[in-house]
Design a protein around this motif. Sequence first.
Motif, PDB file in Angstrom:
ATOM      1  N   LYS A 270      40.222  38.945  38.933  1.00 27.33           N
ATOM      2  CA  LYS A 270      39.659  39.974  38.062  1.00 27.33           C
ATOM      3  C   LYS A 270      39.112  39.401  36.764  1.00 27.33           C
ATOM      4  O   LYS A 270      38.446  40.126  36.013  1.00 27.33           O
ATOM      5  CB  LYS A 270      40.740  41.015  37.730  1.00 27.33           C
ATOM      6  CG  LYS A 270      41.080  41.961  38.881  1.00 27.33           C
ATOM      7  CD  LYS A 270      42.111  42.975  38.406  1.00 27.33           C
ATOM      8  CE  LYS A 270      42.183  44.191  39.312  1.00 27.33           C
ATOM      9  NZ  LYS A 270      43.064  45.215  38.765  1.00 27.33           N
TER      10      LYS A 270
ATOM     11  N   GLN B 277      50.937  37.831  32.602  1.00 24.03           N
ATOM     12  CA  GLN B 277      49.991  38.890  32.946  1.00 24.03           C
ATOM     13  C   GLN B 277      48.582  38.317  33.086  1.00 24.03           C
ATOM     14  O   GLN B 277      47.855  38.654  34.031  1.00 24.03           O
ATOM     15  CB  GLN B 277      50.035  39.960  31.866  1.00 24.03           C
ATOM     16  CG  GLN B 277      49.175  41.169  32.149  1.00 24.03           C
ATOM     17  CD  GLN B 277      49.289  42.213  31.040  1.00 24.03           C
ATOM     18  OE1 GLN B 277      49.417  41.862  29.863  1.00 24.03           O
ATOM     19  NE2 GLN B 277      49.268  43.484  31.408  1.00 24.03           N
TER      20      GLN B 277
ATOM     21  N   ILE C 180      41.929  44.838  31.248  1.00 27.72           N
ATOM     22  CA  ILE C 180      42.778  45.772  32.005  1.00 27.72           C
ATOM     23  C   ILE C 180      42.615  47.204  31.470  1.00 27.72           C
ATOM     24  O   ILE C 180      42.456  48.156  32.235  1.00 27.72           O
ATOM     25  CB  ILE C 180      44.262  45.333  31.909  1.00 27.72           C
ATOM     26  CG1 ILE C 180      44.433  43.937  32.521  1.00 27.72           C
ATOM     27  CG2 ILE C 180      45.179  46.342  32.588  1.00 27.72           C
ATOM     28  CD1 ILE C 180      45.791  43.286  32.241  1.00 27.72           C
TER      29      ILE C 180
ATOM     30  N   THR D  37      48.173  43.613  36.601  1.00 29.31           N
ATOM     31  CA  THR D  37      46.720  43.506  36.458  1.00 29.31           C
ATOM     32  C   THR D  37      46.045  44.866  36.282  1.00 29.31           C
ATOM     33  O   THR D  37      44.829  44.944  36.167  1.00 29.31           O
ATOM     34  CB  THR D  37      46.084  42.810  37.686  1.00 29.31           C
ATOM     35  OG1 THR D  37      46.235  43.672  38.823  1.00 29.31           O
ATOM     36  CG2 THR D  37      46.749  41.475  37.954  1.00 29.31           C
ATOM     37  N   SER D  38      46.847  45.930  36.319  1.00 25.52           N
ATOM     38  CA  SER D  38      46.250  47.249  36.112  1.00 25.52           C
ATOM     39  C   SER D  38      47.112  48.036  35.133  1.00 25.52           C
ATOM     40  O   SER D  38      48.226  47.628  34.810  1.00 25.52           O
ATOM     41  CB  SER D  38      46.144  48.011  37.439  1.00 25.52           C
ATOM     42  OG  SER D  38      47.444  48.321  37.902  1.00 25.52           O
TER      43      SER D  38
ATOM     44  N   LEU E 114      46.111  38.192  36.391  1.00 25.32           N
ATOM     45  CA  LEU E 114      44.743  38.713  36.354  1.00 25.32           C
ATOM     46  C   LEU E 114      43.764  37.685  36.922  1.00 25.32           C
ATOM     47  O   LEU E 114      42.858  38.028  37.686  1.00 25.32           O
ATOM     48  CB  LEU E 114      44.387  39.057  34.895  1.00 25.32           C
ATOM     49  CG  LEU E 114      43.273  40.055  34.653  1.00 25.32           C
ATOM     50  CD1 LEU E 114      43.634  41.428  35.196  1.00 25.32           C
ATOM     51  CD2 LEU E 114      42.997  40.155  33.146  1.00 25.32           C
TER      52      LEU E 114
ATOM     53  N   HIS F  14      43.046  39.164  27.297  1.00 25.65           N
ATOM     54  CA  HIS F  14      42.917  39.591  28.692  1.00 25.65           C
ATOM     55  C   HIS F  14      43.274  41.068  28.875  1.00 25.65           C
ATOM     56  O   HIS F  14      42.842  41.707  29.825  1.00 25.65           O
ATOM     57  CB  HIS F  14      43.825  38.732  29.580  1.00 25.65           C
ATOM     58  CG  HIS F  14      45.283  38.933  29.326  1.00 25.65           C
ATOM     59  ND1 HIS F  14      45.978  38.237  28.366  1.00 25.65           N
ATOM     60  CD2 HIS F  14      46.188  39.783  29.893  1.00 25.65           C
ATOM     61  CE1 HIS F  14      47.238  38.638  28.346  1.00 25.65           C
ATOM     62  NE2 HIS F  14      47.394  39.579  29.263  1.00 25.65           N
TER      63      HIS F  14
END
Lengths: 167, 384, 358
Positions: free
Chosen positions: C160, C151, C289, C255-256, C155, C285
């Motif tokens: 992001k 994940q 998110i 990423t969301s 990202l 991280h």
Amino acid sequence: MADETTAGPVTTLATPIRLDFDFTPGVAQSRFLRGLEQGKFMGQRCPSCGKVYVPSRGSCPTDGVPTTEDVLLSNVGTVTTYCVVNVPFAGQSIEIPYICAQVLLDGANVSFMGLIQEIPADQIRMGMRVEAVWVDESELTPSLASVRYFRPNGETDADYETYKEYL
Amino acid sequence: MAERCAVIGVGQTHHKSKRDDVSIAGLVREAAKMALADADLTWSDIDAVVIGKAPDMFEGNMMPEIYLAPALGAVGKPMFRVHTAGSVGGSTALVAAHLISSGIHKRVLTVAYEKQSDSDAMWALSVPQPFAAPLLAGAGGYFAPHIRAYMRRSGAPEYIGRMVAVKDRKNAMRNPYAHLHLPDIDMKMVEDSMMLWDPLRYLEACPSSDGAAAMVLSSEDAISGHYPPAWIHGMAMRSEPTMFAGRDQINPQAGRDCSADVYAQAGITNPREQFDCAEVYVPFSWYEPMWLENLGFCDLGDGWKLTEAGATAFDGDIPWNASGGVLSSNPIGASGMLRFLEVAMQVRGQAGEHQVDGAKLALGQAYGGGSQFFAMWVVGSEKP
Amino acid sequence: MSAAERTVRPVSIASFAQSQNVRKDDERNEVEGLMPVIAEVFGNIGITKDDVGFICSGSTDYLIGGPFSFVMALDAVGVWPPKRESHVEMDGAWALYEAWVLLQEGEIDAALVYSFGRSSLGDLNEILTLQMDPYYEAPLWPDIVSLSALQARALIDAGKATEADFAAIASRSRRDALSNPKAQVAKDVSPEVLLQDEYVVAPLRRHALPPITDGAAAIVLAAGDKAREWSDRPVWITGFDHRMETHSLGARDLTSSPSTAKAAEMAGVASGKVDVAEIHAPFAHQEIIVAEALGLDDSVVINPSGGPLAANPLMSAGLIRIGEAAERIRSGKADRAVAHATSGPCLQQNLVCVLEGE
């Protein structure tokens, strides 16, 4: 080689799972286990209701407060009720049939589960008086393995009235 | 003030010792799809999903709602996982019902299951703890001593347990979803079966089943479905400590308090008279007379007399476990929900061959652990 | 009345307590670890178990490695006479949700919620693998750190975030934890120093991983007169929702967090200024998110308690976020706060709770 993709549905898939865990007996149970190491049953009294638990897991289950006062209990107790186990299962270490009894030690207010031996399985009775048979002193450990089993101690059976509240 | 809530759809799988034709996801989906079809709804009509099951170690799948979310159409929705030991199927239904009675949702899907054949439940129940004597041979080893104590206390003759075992298996012959179908069942067959945990014989114990149960619950303004709704008239849960000095394990206070609560909500003062039938968690035959007393269907010590007189038989005045009960199907996590679901089927008039004639008001009960957790509901054909 | 038109019954976080968060508590068992927390959560407001009409707990058997771990834990409360009680095999934040639902009906006015778990007893990274699909994924033993690293990589690749962002979050969390006496990992260390850590699973360095924590937490919820009786400045739950995503990682945009965004929308996060957010993002991280999904701007103080990077007692870390957010309001440091809890690999399931003072 036959085409195995047409051999029908896959219905079983073996996935071995092995996980290892530490076990923490806790403060109160440690005192019980240290007692076993010395060939003694150590219970604990609830400061609120005065009942004696063996083994105590650290709290009085009805009051939710820590049990702190150690109480040395008798080696002798009463079979409140029992069953005769005749079913094999994975991890079993005792030959079937065996007697699995609730033993109420003298001085305690809860019974705990114990193995009864030195009596044919069909002669066990509710109310029977039993005593703990310990392993040799050199083999005592902080574990219930220190108690080999309970056996009838020859006393007259306890009157039903004396233990009916512990069923 | 609580909103009215009703059961508008029910579904259950065919319960079997091994459902190797489906995955866990396939099993729960089978029950859920049936419940949706019964309610005449689709996945998108559901606001939230509440799932329950007994210990995760039974299948080796940790917090399985995570894996099962897509199979139950829960993506993008609230999803909830309940675990209250053997009563879980009942308490799962209650958590789902409260989502509606609190006014938060309109339609909730609730599902419970066990796929015991995916692992070894007996092993999961008897995990050796380092400091305990390895004596407990599954749930039967836990409950058999208490059954013996009940027999001693009530003076019940030893054939009562066999009568329950025969009665519930005969009832199961009327239920196509039941796990055990034993057409030749009789007292002798039970007596001849192996003694597992003396005084409990093999045929006096529940089977080990794979299976799932599902219900769609709805608020009053969202009723749909092919049968009239089963309105919830009362729901209650109670717990007491597992082990304490002076605990009555035969007639637990938590069970008495739980029934008093649910009866007060539903206006029940004489359960034997007022209920048309009951589905009660009886995993071992002797729990029928014990729960008859605990639930106030008779005086203390008289439970076995009702059983003996045939009062709880399919043609008796208060049929208990017309479906065959837990003695005939035991997908553990779902067993409690099946009790709740079966009484809903009865008051909706959709129980088919095991329909109790004219059933209008019925009690569903589930218990768990060492008889310290209770969940109950009362459902009726009339709006409360 | 339809659900959408429903008037929410105000329910307050009347009291919060948590144990000392430690790497390994091998002296006390679950009951002994929980008892002082229960005593404190009642003692804070001078009540007893008799004052609550419902008890709900959150825990998982896979931390202790035996079935029914919640059963004995109940002995820390002493449910006698019998009580209305329930349990979720989920983080305590969801147990709180169940209690909040019941309080909505108005029949009871107070509830005790608790959660517990010792992550130190087994190999947590292996244990959590059992959350995966039992037929196709779990047999491959994909561990939770590696899945989270996937994940994090996604990202970074999406532009992001950078590894420096992860280090900045870890640095801030540890520094803030210095003022949290219950935190496990607290230190003033710069992001630059943290970036010298080894990778555990690239791109995640040690600082981007949560600590392994033993701990417990409890909250008392109160409604009606009791909320005011037990607090001079009640902290009200003004929005509460949780949402699920699909289990298939390949079918998700890692990423969301649409489930967080949906829960935030339903809970009304955007209907007022957010002063503080307590985010249950076990991996550094994941905070990025979740913060984006919650719609937080730069003015929001995130995880002033140090968050899960300072202490991550599994099954309690979500409930603690709600307790910590409530404490910020009670102490007057914030007027409106958002608390978040998560469950499942890579933020699969998310809960959002909006809290407001008066």
